[in-house]
Scaffold this motif. Sequence first.
Motif, short mmCIF file in Angstrom:
data_model
loop_
_atom_site.label_atom_id
_atom_site.label_comp_id
_atom_site.label_asym_id
_atom_site.label_seq_id
_atom_site.Cartn_x
_atom_site.Cartn_y
_atom_site.Cartn_z
N ASN A 273 18.01 -50.86 -44.96
CA ASN A 273 16.55 -51.66 -45.06
C ASN A 273 16.68 -51.46 -46.71
O ASN A 273 16.31 -52.44 -47.19
N VAL A 274 16.90 -50.31 -46.50
CA VAL A 274 16.74 -49.42 -48.07
C VAL A 274 18.07 -49.95 -48.81
O VAL A 274 17.65 -50.50 -50.29
N MET A 275 18.83 -50.02 -48.28
CA MET A 275 20.09 -50.67 -49.43
C MET A 275 20.18 -52.19 -49.41
O MET A 275 20.62 -52.69 -50.33
N ASN A 276 19.64 -52.80 -48.28
CA ASN A 276 19.18 -53.94 -48.66
C ASN A 276 18.32 -54.73 -49.73
O ASN A 276 18.40 -55.12 -50.48
N TRP A 277 17.28 -53.65 -49.65
CA TRP A 277 16.57 -53.84 -51.06
C TRP A 277 16.99 -53.52 -52.27
O TRP A 277 16.88 -54.22 -53.47
N PHE A 278 17.33 -52.29 -51.99
CA PHE A 278 18.26 -51.85 -53.40
C PHE A 278 18.91 -52.84 -54.01
O PHE A 278 19.25 -53.07 -55.09
N ASP A 279 19.85 -53.64 -53.13
CA ASP A 279 20.62 -54.58 -53.77
C ASP A 279 19.83 -56.28 -54.60
O ASP A 279 20.19 -56.44 -55.61
N GLU A 280 18.53 -55.82 -53.87
CA GLU A 280 17.95 -57.03 -54.83
C GLU A 280 17.08 -56.47 -55.71
O GLU A 280 16.47 -57.19 -56.28
N GLU A 281 16.61 -55.17 -55.68
CA GLU A 281 15.56 -54.59 -57.28
C GLU A 281 16.78 -54.18 -58.25
O GLU A 281 17.91 -53.69 -58.86
N PRO A 282 16.56 -55.31 -59.30
CA PRO A 282 17.37 -54.81 -60.92
C PRO A 282 17.27 -53.56 -61.79
O PRO A 282 17.86 -53.24 -61.84
N SER A 283 15.49 -52.47 -61.48
CA SER A 283 15.44 -51.88 -61.98
C SER A 283 16.44 -50.56 -61.42
O SER A 283 16.54 -49.80 -62.33
N LEU A 284 17.65 -50.69 -60.55
CA LEU A 284 17.92 -49.89 -59.78
C LEU A 284 19.27 -50.12 -59.53
O LEU A 284 19.78 -50.87 -59.32
N TRP A 285 20.45 -49.13 -60.37
CA TRP A 285 21.75 -49.02 -60.83
C TRP A 285 22.70 -49.03 -60.61
O TRP A 285 23.76 -49.07 -59.87
N VAL A 286 22.22 -47.86 -59.26
CA VAL A 286 23.52 -47.55 -59.10
C VAL A 286 22.26 -46.10 -57.84
O VAL A 286 21.47 -45.75 -57.61
N VAL A 287 22.98 -45.20 -56.29
CA VAL A 287 22.85 -45.22 -55.57
C VAL A 287 23.50 -43.50 -55.04
O VAL A 287 24.81 -44.03 -54.76
N ILE A 288 22.96 -42.32 -55.00
CA ILE A 288 23.43 -41.32 -54.42
C ILE A 288 23.17 -40.89 -52.91
O ILE A 288 22.09 -41.61 -52.19
N ILE A 289 23.89 -41.29 -51.78
CA ILE A 289 24.36 -40.65 -50.96
C ILE A 289 24.69 -39.55 -50.31
O ILE A 289 25.57 -38.53 -51.21
N THR A 290 23.39 -38.52 -49.87
CA THR A 290 23.88 -36.95 -49.78
C THR A 290 23.69 -36.43 -48.20
O THR A 290 22.68 -38.11 -47.55
N GLY A 291 23.87 -35.94 -47.47
CA GLY A 291 23.00 -34.91 -46.08
C GLY A 291 22.47 -33.90 -46.77
O GLY A 291 22.55 -33.10 -47.56
N ALA A 292 21.44 -33.67 -45.52
CA ALA A 292 20.63 -32.59 -45.89
C ALA A 292 21.25 -31.76 -44.94
O ALA A 292 21.88 -31.76 -44.05
N GLY A 293 20.85 -30.26 -45.05
CA GLY A 293 21.23 -29.14 -44.21
C GLY A 293 23.05 -28.80 -44.65
O GLY A 293 23.23 -28.89 -46.08
N ARG A 294 23.54 -28.08 -43.97
CA ARG A 294 24.69 -28.08 -43.66
C ARG A 294 26.55 -29.49 -44.05
O ARG A 294 27.33 -28.77 -44.21
N ALA A 295 25.90 -30.54 -43.90
CA ALA A 295 26.75 -31.36 -43.46
C ALA A 295 26.13 -32.81 -44.00
O ALA A 295 25.31 -32.78 -44.12
N PHE A 296 27.64 -33.43 -43.95
CA PHE A 296 26.35 -34.90 -45.32
C PHE A 296 26.74 -35.34 -43.72
O PHE A 296 25.66 -36.02 -43.78
N CYS A 297 27.71 -36.05 -42.84
CA CYS A 297 27.25 -36.69 -41.88
C CYS A 297 28.77 -36.54 -41.12
O CYS A 297 29.55 -36.60 -40.85
N ALA A 298 28.06 -35.93 -39.59
CA ALA A 298 28.55 -36.04 -38.66
C ALA A 298 29.84 -36.55 -37.53
O ALA A 298 30.37 -36.62 -36.52
N GLY A 299 29.44 -38.09 -37.86
CA GLY A 299 29.47 -39.16 -37.10
C GLY A 299 28.48 -39.83 -36.25
O GLY A 299 27.08 -39.19 -36.58
N ALA A 300 28.52 -40.57 -36.17
CA ALA A 300 28.53 -41.00 -34.52
C ALA A 300 27.48 -39.95 -33.56
O ALA A 300 28.36 -39.39 -33.32
N ASP A 301 26.43 -40.51 -32.48
CA ASP A 301 25.56 -40.23 -32.54
C ASP A 301 26.41 -39.72 -30.89
O ASP A 301 25.98 -40.98 -30.58
#
Length: 280
Positions: free
Chosen positions: A46-74
């Motif tokens: 939902n946020v990325m679809n909105w970002f794609d259409e929002e003219p004032s946003l030009w770049v997105v940074i993806i990160t993770g909280a804590g000690r991991a970026f992403c461990a994959g699927a649950d």
Amino acid sequence: MTSLDHPRVSDQLSVSFPVEHVLQLTFNRPAALNAMTPTMEEDIKNVMNWFDEEPSLWVVIITGAGRAFCAGADLKAWNQRQSTGDRNEQEMLASSIHGFGSLSRRSKSPKPIIAAVNGSAYGGGVEMLLNCDIIIASEDAQFALPEVKRGVAAAQGVIPRIAKVAGHQLASELLLLGRTISATEAQTRFRFINQIVPAAKVLPTAVECAKQIVANSPDSVQCTKRGLVLSGQHGSFEQATVALAWSAEAKRLYNSENIREGLKAFSEKRKAAWGNPAKL
């Protein structure tokens, strides 16, 4: 920067705006190493679809909280689906337009994606990374595609990408052995990391990189990214070049106020003042 009116999200995803024109998405399940859930994936979509259409946003940074970026699927949730007889995995895979985390196969947006890898990235976490444009990793970051050890497959877009970046044999080493590699090995041997920095500098480095991108014309940046995406979709340089020439991003670029501003600023020996690009 003042917060924009973004879609509502759960507590599994944090949305922020570190500098002008830049969106930051932070996976927020640190106790579970930010393993992806259907709720988090829906939030990202939902946020990325909105970002794609929002003219004032030009770049997105993806990160993770804590000690991991992403461990994959649950995997616990996946196991539960299998146990209840919900095994229509092929249909889910084929119909997943944007791939794992709504990021690993997202290709229509011409806006740059920067990954700030603050720790480990496994499975789907790596699948998302390989679809990012720039990857900043911490010195202690680790990467693995361990799907074969769990009886599944890395099938959300990473196989062709890692094969193209690293070559067939090195890609096979990651995919068929399922072994874990360091940030240094990911950068020097497998060639999918741009920069390695101390853990405390991962996000500041990503933000600085985003600031350098937004200092350029957004029309030019987005046209250029479209060219990069097309180069991976076409079988020859000529096909990719012609496809870019006829793309919506190229048409917008060559008819934009920003191209006139950039050329005029150069002639007048001043810094260009870029405007938001028109919607495609």
